[in-house]
Write an enzyme that holds these catalytic residues in place. Structure first.
Site, PDB file in Angstrom:
ATOM      1  N   GLN A 185      86.532 100.158  13.931  1.00  0.00           N
ATOM      2  CA  GLN A 185      85.001  99.837  14.351  1.00  0.00           C
ATOM      3  C   GLN A 185      85.040  98.752  15.605  1.00  0.00           C
ATOM      4  O   GLN A 185      84.328  98.573  16.073  1.00  0.00           O
ATOM      5  CB  GLN A 185      84.264  99.158  13.171  1.00  0.00           C
ATOM      6  CG  GLN A 185      84.181 100.064  11.932  1.00  0.00           C
ATOM      7  CD  GLN A 185      83.889  99.269  10.668  1.00  0.00           C
ATOM      8  OE1 GLN A 185      82.530  98.877  10.424  1.00  0.00           O
ATOM      9  NE2 GLN A 185      84.902  98.840   9.891  1.00  0.00           N
ATOM     10  N   HIS A 235      82.866 102.740  17.117  1.00  0.00           N
ATOM     11  CA  HIS A 235      81.839 102.361  17.434  1.00  0.00           C
ATOM     12  C   HIS A 235      81.829 102.013  19.288  1.00  0.00           C
ATOM     13  O   HIS A 235      81.153 101.276  19.875  1.00  0.00           O
ATOM     14  CB  HIS A 235      81.589 100.943  16.943  1.00  0.00           C
ATOM     15  CG  HIS A 235      81.170 101.023  15.539  1.00  0.00           C
ATOM     16  ND1 HIS A 235      81.292  99.848  14.546  1.00  0.00           N
ATOM     17  CD2 HIS A 235      80.399 101.808  14.831  1.00  0.00           C
ATOM     18  CE1 HIS A 235      80.865 100.181  13.454  1.00  0.00           C
ATOM     19  NE2 HIS A 235      80.314 101.478  13.636  1.00  0.00           N
ATOM     20  N   CYS A 291      70.429 108.397  32.078  1.00  0.00           N
ATOM     21  CA  CYS A 291      70.854 109.759  32.285  1.00  0.00           C
ATOM     22  C   CYS A 291      72.040 109.989  31.116  1.00  0.00           C
ATOM     23  O   CYS A 291      72.501 111.057  31.077  1.00  0.00           O
ATOM     24  CB  CYS A 291      71.320 110.274  33.454  1.00  0.00           C
ATOM     25  SG  CYS A 291      72.804 109.519  33.973  1.00  0.00           S
ATOM     26  N   CYS A 326      73.837 103.247  37.907  1.00  0.00           N
ATOM     27  CA  CYS A 326      74.622 104.633  37.619  1.00  0.00           C
ATOM     28  C   CYS A 326      74.878 105.274  39.126  1.00  0.00           C
ATOM     29  O   CYS A 326      73.657 105.397  39.969  1.00  0.00           O
ATOM     30  CB  CYS A 326      73.666 105.474  36.956  1.00  0.00           C
ATOM     31  SG  CYS A 326      74.330 107.143  36.641  1.00  0.00           S
TER      32      CYS A 326
HETATM   33  P1  OAD Z   1      82.727  91.763   9.736  1.00  0.00           P
HETATM   34  O1  OAD Z   1      82.392  90.475  10.513  1.00  0.00           O
HETATM   35  O2  OAD Z   1      81.389  92.352   8.933  1.00  0.00           O
HETATM   36  O3  OAD Z   1      83.577  91.633   8.660  1.00  0.00           O
HETATM   37  C1  OAD Z   1      85.033  91.060   8.924  1.00  0.00           C
HETATM   38  C2  OAD Z   1      85.860  91.119   7.871  1.00  0.00           C
HETATM   39  O4  OAD Z   1      86.970  90.674   7.944  1.00  0.00           O
HETATM   40  C3  OAD Z   1      85.398  90.192   6.574  1.00  0.00           C
HETATM   41  O5  OAD Z   1      85.299  91.002   5.127  1.00  0.00           O
HETATM   42  C4  OAD Z   1      86.252  89.034   6.477  1.00  0.00           C
HETATM   43  O6  OAD Z   1      86.450  88.604   5.292  1.00  0.00           O
HETATM   44  C5  OAD Z   1      87.508  89.840   7.015  1.00  0.00           C
HETATM   45  N1  OAD Z   1      88.516  88.905   7.738  1.00  0.00           N
HETATM   46  C6  OAD Z   1      88.211  88.022   8.382  1.00  0.00           C
HETATM   47  N2  OAD Z   1      89.321  87.573   9.420  1.00  0.00           N
HETATM   48  C7  OAD Z   1      90.313  88.353   8.614  1.00  0.00           C
HETATM   49  C8  OAD Z   1      91.920  88.347   8.628  1.00  0.00           C
HETATM   50  N3  OAD Z   1      92.399  87.495   9.483  1.00  0.00           N
HETATM   51  N4  OAD Z   1      92.728  89.212   8.082  1.00  0.00           N
HETATM   52  C9  OAD Z   1      91.925  89.948   7.165  1.00  0.00           C
HETATM   53  N5  OAD Z   1      90.636  90.059   6.955  1.00  0.00           N
HETATM   54  C10 OAD Z   1      89.881  89.178   7.748  1.00  0.00           C
HETATM   55  O7  OAD Z   1      83.092  92.557  10.816  1.00  0.00           O
HETATM   56  P2  OAD Z   1      83.186  94.304  10.695  1.00  0.00           P
HETATM   57  O8  OAD Z   1      83.271  94.661   9.093  1.00  0.00           O
HETATM   58  O9  OAD Z   1      84.233  94.900  11.542  1.00  0.00           O
HETATM   59  O10 OAD Z   1      78.961  97.204  14.448  1.00  0.00           O
HETATM   60  O11 OAD Z   1      81.635  94.707  11.068  1.00  0.00           O
HETATM   61  C11 OAD Z   1      81.306  96.232  11.042  1.00  0.00           C
HETATM   62  C12 OAD Z   1      80.205  96.459  12.164  1.00  0.00           C
HETATM   63  O12 OAD Z   1      79.271  95.707  12.157  1.00  0.00           O
HETATM   64  C13 OAD Z   1      80.953  96.148  13.773  1.00  0.00           C
HETATM   65  O13 OAD Z   1      81.556  97.250  14.030  1.00  0.00           O
HETATM   66  C14 OAD Z   1      79.683  95.872  14.325  1.00  0.00           C
HETATM   67  C15 OAD Z   1      79.011  95.105  13.460  1.00  0.00           C
HETATM   68  O14 OAD Z   1      77.638  94.738  13.813  1.00  0.00           O
HETATM   69  C16 OAD Z   1      78.369  97.470  15.282  1.00  0.00           C
HETATM   70  O15 OAD Z   1      78.013  96.887  16.316  1.00  0.00           O
HETATM   71  C17 OAD Z   1      77.780  98.877  15.349  1.00  0.00           C
END
Ligand code: OAD
Length: 230
Positions: free
Chosen positions: A82, A100, A111, A128
């Site tokens: 992601q 993503h 466009c 663009c």
């Molecule tokens: P989040 O910020 O929602 O979650 C990060 C996760 O990583 C949490 O569950 C933390 O507990 C865990 N975490 C943090 N540090 C860590 C470490 N050192 N080792 C292991 N785990 C750790 O981020 P995502 O799940 O990536 O989407 O978020 C998903 C999507 O939401 C992103 O891709 C973005 C965001 O909005 C879009 O922009 C479309």
């Protein structure tokens, strides 16, 4: 499947971690939607420039490197992320499924053509070359669809997986969070690595609580040993 928790130890902020998470400081609606870009393209562009500068200074960490080694050991590994930071590729992973998008790529807001502008840190969004529309980062914004190819290949990989490793993601954002459920339905072994519990935790076979930079190298070392001993 990896999320921003994998890049956290490289200094790239996650989205939802208390205090440090990007979305605890800014509302996604103001910065990661097409409406926000329409309303104030410079604000949104500058915010991505700020993230690019952060990511440029970051180095792949032991978690990224362990996944690159694991892909060498297990060529049938599919890496879906992601993350838009490109750190998996910088660590050596090939064929990363960028669910993503990628913050270093652009496409035209008018466009929709992909563009490779060199102006990665400009004050204003570049234009663009084809239609002179504004360029935007080629990342998935809220309310936008996942790139078709990424969605298809990630869903297939999840459905065919024997082991599904979910690392450093809060498993809150769909359809990404749905990939583990596809694997679950197919009776794959679900392993989660996270410093906190997530909605996926109770459905896992193994919930490894802790840092990605500790658990992933341990898993890769174990796989390496078991291959050598065979
Ligand atoms: P989040 O910020 O929602 O979650 C990060 C996760 O990583 C949490 O569950 C933390 O507990 C865990 N975490 C943090 N540090 C860590 C470490 N050192 N080792 C292991 N785990 C750790 O981020 P995502 O799940 O990536 O989407 O978020 C998903 C999507 O939401 C992103 O891709 C973005 C965001 O909005 C879009 O922009 C479309």
């Amino acid at each position: 499947m990896t999320g921003s928790g994998v890049s956290a130890e490289s200094g790239v902020p996650t989205f939802r971690d208390a205090q440090t998470g990007i979305w605890t400081k800014h509302s996604p609606e103001d910065l990661a939607t097409s409406q926000a870009f329409e309303a104030n393209p410079a604000l949104v562009w500058k915010w991505y420039v700020w993230r690019r500068e952060l990511i440029k200074k970051a180095q792949p960490n032991a978690a990224h490197r362990a996944l690159a080694s694991l892909a060498q050991l297990k060529p049938d590994l599919s890496l879906v992320t992601q993350n838009v930071d490109g750190l998996h590729q910088r660590a050596g992973n090939k064929n990363v499924i960028e669910f993503h998008g990628n913050i270093w790529h652009e496409k035209c807001f008018s466009c929709n053509r992909h563009s490779t502008s060199l102006e990665k840190y400009s004050e204003q969004p570049p234009r663009c070359e084809i239609c002179n529309g504004l360029l935007r980062p080629n990342v998935v914004w809220f309310g936008e669809a996942i790139p078709e190819e990424a969605l298809a290949s990630a869903s297939l990989a999840a459905a065919q997986s024997d082991v599904f490793l979910s690392v450093g993601t809060s498993s809150l954002v769909y359809p990404a969070a749905g990939l583990a459920e596809i694997a679950l339905q197919k009776k794959a072994t679900i392993i989660e690595i996270n410093t906190n519990a997530t909605p996926l935790t109770t459905k896992t076979d193994y919930s490894l609580k802790g840092l990605a930079t500790l658990w992933l190298p341990a898993i890769t070392a174990h796989v390496k040993r078991s291959i050598e001993n065979h």
